[in-house]
Design a protein around this motif. Structure first.
Motif, PDB file in Angstrom:
ATOM      1  N   PRO A  78      34.853  44.215  31.895  1.00  0.00           N
ATOM      2  CA  PRO A  78      33.838  44.962  32.755  1.00  0.00           C
ATOM      3  C   PRO A  78      33.994  46.480  32.667  1.00  0.00           C
ATOM      4  O   PRO A  78      32.776  46.948  33.176  1.00  0.00           O
ATOM      5  CB  PRO A  78      34.804  44.623  34.161  1.00  0.00           C
ATOM      6  CG  PRO A  78      35.418  43.127  33.807  1.00  0.00           C
ATOM      7  CD  PRO A  78      36.057  43.118  32.424  1.00  0.00           C
ATOM      8  N   GLU A  79      34.816  46.938  31.945  1.00  0.00           N
ATOM      9  CA  GLU A  79      34.821  48.327  31.723  1.00  0.00           C
ATOM     10  C   GLU A  79      33.667  48.726  30.497  1.00  0.00           C
ATOM     11  O   GLU A  79      33.200  49.867  30.293  1.00  0.00           O
ATOM     12  CB  GLU A  79      36.023  49.105  31.312  1.00  0.00           C
ATOM     13  CG  GLU A  79      36.799  48.269  30.442  1.00  0.00           C
ATOM     14  CD  GLU A  79      37.657  47.100  30.984  1.00  0.00           C
ATOM     15  OE1 GLU A  79      37.386  46.478  31.953  1.00  0.00           O
ATOM     16  OE2 GLU A  79      38.830  47.222  30.364  1.00  0.00           O
ATOM     17  N   ASP A  80      32.966  47.647  29.802  1.00  0.00           N
ATOM     18  CA  ASP A  80      31.991  48.005  29.039  1.00  0.00           C
ATOM     19  C   ASP A  80      30.668  48.002  29.569  1.00  0.00           C
ATOM     20  O   ASP A  80      29.697  48.171  29.128  1.00  0.00           O
ATOM     21  CB  ASP A  80      31.948  46.830  27.754  1.00  0.00           C
ATOM     22  CG  ASP A  80      33.168  46.689  27.109  1.00  0.00           C
ATOM     23  OD1 ASP A  80      33.617  45.593  26.818  1.00  0.00           O
ATOM     24  OD2 ASP A  80      33.689  47.802  26.676  1.00  0.00           O
ATOM     25  N   THR A  81      30.475  48.073  30.885  1.00  0.00           N
ATOM     26  CA  THR A  81      29.400  47.873  31.560  1.00  0.00           C
ATOM     27  C   THR A  81      28.970  49.339  31.527  1.00  0.00           C
ATOM     28  O   THR A  81      29.602  50.681  31.973  1.00  0.00           O
ATOM     29  CB  THR A  81      29.764  47.679  33.099  1.00  0.00           C
ATOM     30  OG1 THR A  81      29.734  46.240  33.332  1.00  0.00           O
ATOM     31  CG2 THR A  81      28.470  48.040  34.004  1.00  0.00           C
ATOM     32  N   ALA A  82      27.580  49.257  31.394  1.00  0.00           N
ATOM     33  CA  ALA A  82      27.007  50.917  31.149  1.00  0.00           C
ATOM     34  C   ALA A  82      25.615  50.481  30.593  1.00  0.00           C
ATOM     35  O   ALA A  82      25.354  49.639  30.135  1.00  0.00           O
ATOM     36  CB  ALA A  82      27.775  51.664  30.073  1.00  0.00           C
ATOM     37  N   VAL A  83      24.865  51.739  30.548  1.00  0.00           N
ATOM     38  CA  VAL A  83      23.790  51.902  29.558  1.00  0.00           C
ATOM     39  C   VAL A  83      24.051  52.334  28.238  1.00  0.00           C
ATOM     40  O   VAL A  83      24.455  53.413  28.113  1.00  0.00           O
ATOM     41  CB  VAL A  83      22.618  52.695  30.328  1.00  0.00           C
ATOM     42  CG1 VAL A  83      21.337  52.911  29.542  1.00  0.00           C
ATOM     43  CG2 VAL A  83      22.298  52.341  31.941  1.00  0.00           C
TER      44      VAL A  83
END
Length: 126
Positions: free
Chosen positions: A88-93
């Motif tokens: 989940p912490e890989d969530t990004a643009v």
């Protein structure tokens, strides 16, 4: 001038995989070092991975080592980022970036890159 267009983002569950692609056009792609960065809401843009013009040496941020793989195909003017074991912490643009080759290596800060794509959203659900 180099134009970069990312694709491949989307929604994936934790533990899943995505493959991002960046298509380059303009000047000779093989002369450029390529990098991937990401930016989450409220956070600064951060380095993810970089690859030299030859596709040989690569460099990764510690938080993606062993999970992400950067590669390039100079014949197709593309650079890819294979992302496995997503969290989940890989969530990004995620952004693709390019710069001309330089003796300095690796290039891990945004200011070292001259050209940027528009970004592609990656969302990892828990």
């Amino acid at each position: 001038q180099v134009q970069l267009v990312e694709s491949g983002g989307g929604l994936v569950q934790a533990g899943g995989s995505l493959r991002l692609s960046c298509a380059a056009s303009g000047r000779t792609f093989g002369n450029y070092r390529m990098g991937w960065f990401r930016q989450a809401p409220g956070k600064e843009r951060e380095f993810v991975a970089a690859i030299t013009w030859s596709g040989g040496p690569t460099y990764y941020a510690d938080f993606v080592k062993g999970r992400f793989t950067i590669s390039r195909d100079n014949a197709k003017n593309t650079v890819s980022l294979q992302m496995n074991s997503l969290k989940p912490e890989d969530t990004a643009v995620y952004y693709c970036a390019a710069r001309l080759a330089t003796p300095a290596w690796p290039n891990t800060t945004p200011r070292e890159y001259d050209y940027w794509g528009q970004g592609t959203q990656v969302t990892v659900s828990s």
